[in-house]
Design an enzyme around this catalytic site. Structure first.
Site, PDB file in Angstrom:
ATOM      1  N   ASN A 181       0.849  -1.193   0.000  1.00 33.43           N
ATOM      2  CA  ASN A 181       0.000   0.000   0.000  1.00 33.43           C
ATOM      3  C   ASN A 181       0.885   1.243   0.000  1.00 33.43           C
ATOM      4  OD1 ASN A 181       0.410   0.936   2.853  1.00 33.43           O
ATOM      5  ND2 ASN A 181      -0.432  -1.109   3.257  1.00 33.43           N
ATOM      6  N   LYS A 206     -14.373   2.271  14.846  1.00 39.39           N
ATOM      7  CA  LYS A 206     -13.103   1.534  15.045  1.00 39.39           C
ATOM      8  C   LYS A 206     -12.609   1.684  16.490  1.00 39.39           C
ATOM      9  CE  LYS A 206     -11.542   1.609  10.299  1.00 39.39           C
ATOM     10  NZ  LYS A 206     -10.715   2.214   9.273  1.00 39.39           N
ATOM     11  N   LYS A 239     -12.318  -1.757  18.483  1.00 39.14           N
ATOM     12  CA  LYS A 239     -10.963  -2.228  18.810  1.00 39.14           C
ATOM     13  C   LYS A 239     -10.567  -1.883  20.253  1.00 39.14           C
ATOM     14  CE  LYS A 239      -9.595  -2.064  13.946  1.00 39.14           C
ATOM     15  NZ  LYS A 239      -8.501  -2.187  12.989  1.00 39.14           N
ATOM     16  N   PHE A 299      -4.804   4.507  14.418  1.00 44.95           N
ATOM     17  CA  PHE A 299      -4.960   5.460  13.312  1.00 44.95           C
ATOM     18  C   PHE A 299      -6.014   4.890  12.377  1.00 44.95           C
ATOM     19  CE2 PHE A 299      -1.788   8.889  13.237  1.00 44.95           C
ATOM     20  CZ  PHE A 299      -1.127   8.595  14.420  1.00 44.95           C
ATOM     21  N   LYS A 304       8.723 -17.535  -9.803  1.00 44.38           N
ATOM     22  CA  LYS A 304       8.003 -16.407 -10.400  1.00 44.38           C
ATOM     23  C   LYS A 304       6.830 -16.935 -11.224  1.00 44.38           C
ATOM     24  CE  LYS A 304       8.481 -12.548 -13.511  1.00 44.38           C
ATOM     25  NZ  LYS A 304       9.148 -12.090 -14.714  1.00 44.38           N
ATOM     26  N   ASP A 335      -4.792  -5.836   5.023  1.00 40.28           N
ATOM     27  CA  ASP A 335      -5.871  -6.658   5.577  1.00 40.28           C
ATOM     28  C   ASP A 335      -5.872  -8.067   4.984  1.00 40.28           C
ATOM     29  OD1 ASP A 335      -6.896  -4.701   7.274  1.00 40.28           O
ATOM     30  OD2 ASP A 335      -8.004  -3.751   5.644  1.00 40.28           O
TER      31      ASP A 335
HETATM   32  N1  CTP Z   1      -4.723  -2.482  11.973  1.00 34.77           N
HETATM   33  C1  CTP Z   1      -4.029  -3.540  12.513  1.00 34.77           C
HETATM   34  N2  CTP Z   1      -4.028  -4.762  11.896  1.00 34.77           N
HETATM   35  C2  CTP Z   1      -4.688  -4.941  10.737  1.00 34.77           C
HETATM   36  C3  CTP Z   1      -5.419  -3.859  10.156  1.00 34.77           C
HETATM   37  C4  CTP Z   1      -5.421  -2.634  10.798  1.00 34.77           C
HETATM   38  O1  CTP Z   1      -3.423  -3.368  13.569  1.00 34.77           O
HETATM   39  N3  CTP Z   1      -4.663  -6.148  10.155  1.00 34.77           N
HETATM   40  C5  CTP Z   1      -4.739  -1.179  12.680  1.00 34.77           C
HETATM   41  C6  CTP Z   1      -4.003  -0.062  11.955  1.00 34.77           C
HETATM   42  O2  CTP Z   1      -2.638  -0.037  12.315  1.00 34.77           O
HETATM   43  C7  CTP Z   1      -4.753   1.167  12.419  1.00 34.77           C
HETATM   44  C8  CTP Z   1      -6.164   0.680  12.678  1.00 34.77           C
HETATM   45  O3  CTP Z   1      -6.067  -0.754  12.782  1.00 34.77           O
HETATM   46  O4  CTP Z   1      -4.265   1.661  13.645  1.00 34.77           O
HETATM   47  C9  CTP Z   1      -7.162   1.031  11.605  1.00 34.77           C
HETATM   48  O5  CTP Z   1      -6.680   0.628  10.337  1.00 34.77           O
HETATM   49  P1  CTP Z   1      -7.512   0.922   9.029  1.00 34.77           P
HETATM   50  O6  CTP Z   1      -6.760   0.355   7.855  1.00 34.77           O
HETATM   51  O7  CTP Z   1      -7.966   2.345   8.995  1.00 34.77           O
HETATM   52  O8  CTP Z   1      -8.825   0.117   9.262  1.00 34.77           O
HETATM   53  P2  CTP Z   1      -9.200  -1.389   9.218  1.00 34.77           P
HETATM   54  O9  CTP Z   1      -9.394  -1.852  10.609  1.00 34.77           O
HETATM   55  O10 CTP Z   1      -8.249  -2.190   8.377  1.00 34.77           O
HETATM   56  O11 CTP Z   1     -10.646  -1.324   8.532  1.00 34.77           O
HETATM   57  P3  CTP Z   1     -11.056  -0.959   7.019  1.00 34.77           P
HETATM   58  O12 CTP Z   1      -9.921  -1.408   6.155  1.00 34.77           O
HETATM   59  O13 CTP Z   1     -12.303  -1.731   6.822  1.00 34.77           O
HETATM   60  O14 CTP Z   1     -11.274   0.531   7.008  1.00 34.77           O
END
Ligand code: CTP
Length: 409
Positions: free
Chosen positions: A211, A342, A346, A328, A290, A280
């Protein structure tokens, strides 16, 4: 928001080393941070850079001679000693270090340091043999005993052609030390665990799912926590950023590695900041070779990664003294509603929400515009700021919210 060194009087003591020219840029940077800078140059420093250069940069006359008071009413070494919050001796030659170590007052800079109660930061720069000589080592030990902060010189090729320790430290390290010296150590005794950057989920030896996170926000949270006196552990995904000074850096690649490194340190952390953009999903299969194209379309099966922050939120109350959790959220719409959701789901104490669709906020830019939500329903909106300033404002708010009160809420 006030710049970090606003209202701070910094006296730069420049001594006779070829590295003196580097301090011209440092003076500029200190001014950008809001400091009022005055300069004292030793006689030999003037052989390398003219006082006019520093006078033009600072807009203040450069001091040098003991008995050349600019203002007849005042004695320069006493007035400069009294009015400075911090004295930066850079570059500091072996001669000046010896002078300061022995409490001599035979030039203006040495007399000012002796007469001052300001913080003193010393940046040695000299030939590596001079630096490694027992006399210099002993002098530096004395300076440390006096409570002066002596930065380690860098190793590398020097102007004299020799290699070894003795090069002037790099500015980011010096700037960090100056800010830390002038910042109340509100996080002293606390261990802060920060995650930053993206994760990479490999598909084959050359490809991965990643990302756009640059890691800058998380690195800024880590750097400011250190300036506030914390012990900081930074678990970072792949970024192009240099390790912030004074921080324990653990590099990881995948979400699974980050999960392992964070969970294994869960017990030692008083505060956990999850600024990483964790993937995610990961490709369900990792191909050892490859993957070749066949001309056909392919689809990629993905497996969900564990949510690290969710897990921390689930287990945090099992600890007798639960860590403070700061998340975040990267959102493109419904910022506040998704942020609150969130925070609740969480089990966080704070969440910093940012709009990743804005050109000046979110991924891969130097600035950010954040809304900080807390578990008691509080909401603080910060204006557009650099990521370092954003980090400073988040920490200010967290400290204001009182760590212990939030923990028990
Ligand atoms: N986070 C994490 N582990 C994951 C995904 C997210 O610890 N597998 C944490 C990130 O570091 C951040 C928070 O969760 O502090 C929110 O991440 P974000 O990407 O905004 O949200 P998601 O929980 O992944 O939800 P979505 O993608 O549906 O918005």
């Amino acid at each position: 928001m006030a710049p970090v060194l606003e209202n701070k009087q910094i006296l730069c003591g420049i001594t006779g080393s070829i590295a003196a020219y580097k301090v011209c840029d440092w003076v500029r940077s200190l001014q950008r941070d809001g400091a009022e800078v005055r300069v004292v140059m030793t006689r030999s420093a003037r052989k390398f850079v003219t006082p006019l250069t520093f006078a033009a940069l600072t807009g203040n006359a450069v001091h040098g001679a003991m008995f050349a008071a600019l203002d007849e009413e005042r004695i320069p070494h006493i007035s400069l000693a009294r009015s400075s919050d911090l004295i930066l001796v850079a570059p500091a030659t072996a001669q000046t270090i010896a002078r300061l170590a022995h409490g001599l007052a035979d030039d203006l800079l040495a007399a000012i340091v002796l007469a001052s109660e300001a913080k003193v930061v010393v940046c040695p720069a000299m030939n590596s043999r001079m630096f490694q000589h027992a006399a210099t080592r002993e002098n530096i030990r004395r300076l440390k005993d006096y409570g002066y902060l002596v930065l380690e010189p860098e190793c590398g090729m020097m102007a004299c052609g020799e290699e070894g320790p003795g090069r002037l430290p790099e500015w980011p390290q010096v700037r960090d030390a100056i800010i830390a010296s002038l910042t109340p150590q509100d996080l002293a005794g606390q261990t802060v665990l920060v995650t930053a950057g993206p994760t990479e989920e490999p598909l084959d030896p050359v490809r991965f799912l990643g990302n756009r996170s640059s890691g800058r926000m998380g690195y800024a949270m880590a750097a400011v926590a250190r300036q506030l006196g914390a012990r900081v552990i930074l678990v970072s995904g792949p970024t192009g950023l240099a390790a912030p000074p004074g921080i324990e850096l653990i590099r990881v690649r995948t979400a699974a590695e980050m999960y392992r490194e964070v969970l294994s340190r869960f017990d030692v952390a008083d505060i956990i900041v999850k600024a990483a953009a964790v993937s995610d999903f990961r490709p369900t299969e990792l191909s050892a070779a490859k993957i070749k194209k066949s001309g056909e379309d392919v689809s990629l099966p993905l497996t969900a990664n564990r949510d690290i922050l969710q897990k921390l939120g689930e287990i945090k109350d099992q600890r007798p003294s639960p860590p403070l959790l700061i998340g975040f959220a990267a959102e493109s719409d419904n910022l506040l509603a998704y942020g609150r959701e969130k925070l609740r789901k969480k089990n966080l104490d704070y969440i910093a929400v940012n709009d990743i669709t804005a050109a000046d906020s979110g991924f891969a830019v130097d600035t950010n515009r954040v809304i900080l939500l807390d578990r008691r329903g509080g909401q603080t909106e910060f204006p557009l700021l650099s990521k370092e300033e954003t980090a400073r404002e988040i920490w200010r708010q967290v400290l204001r919210g009182s760590v212990s009160a939030t923990r028990s809420a």
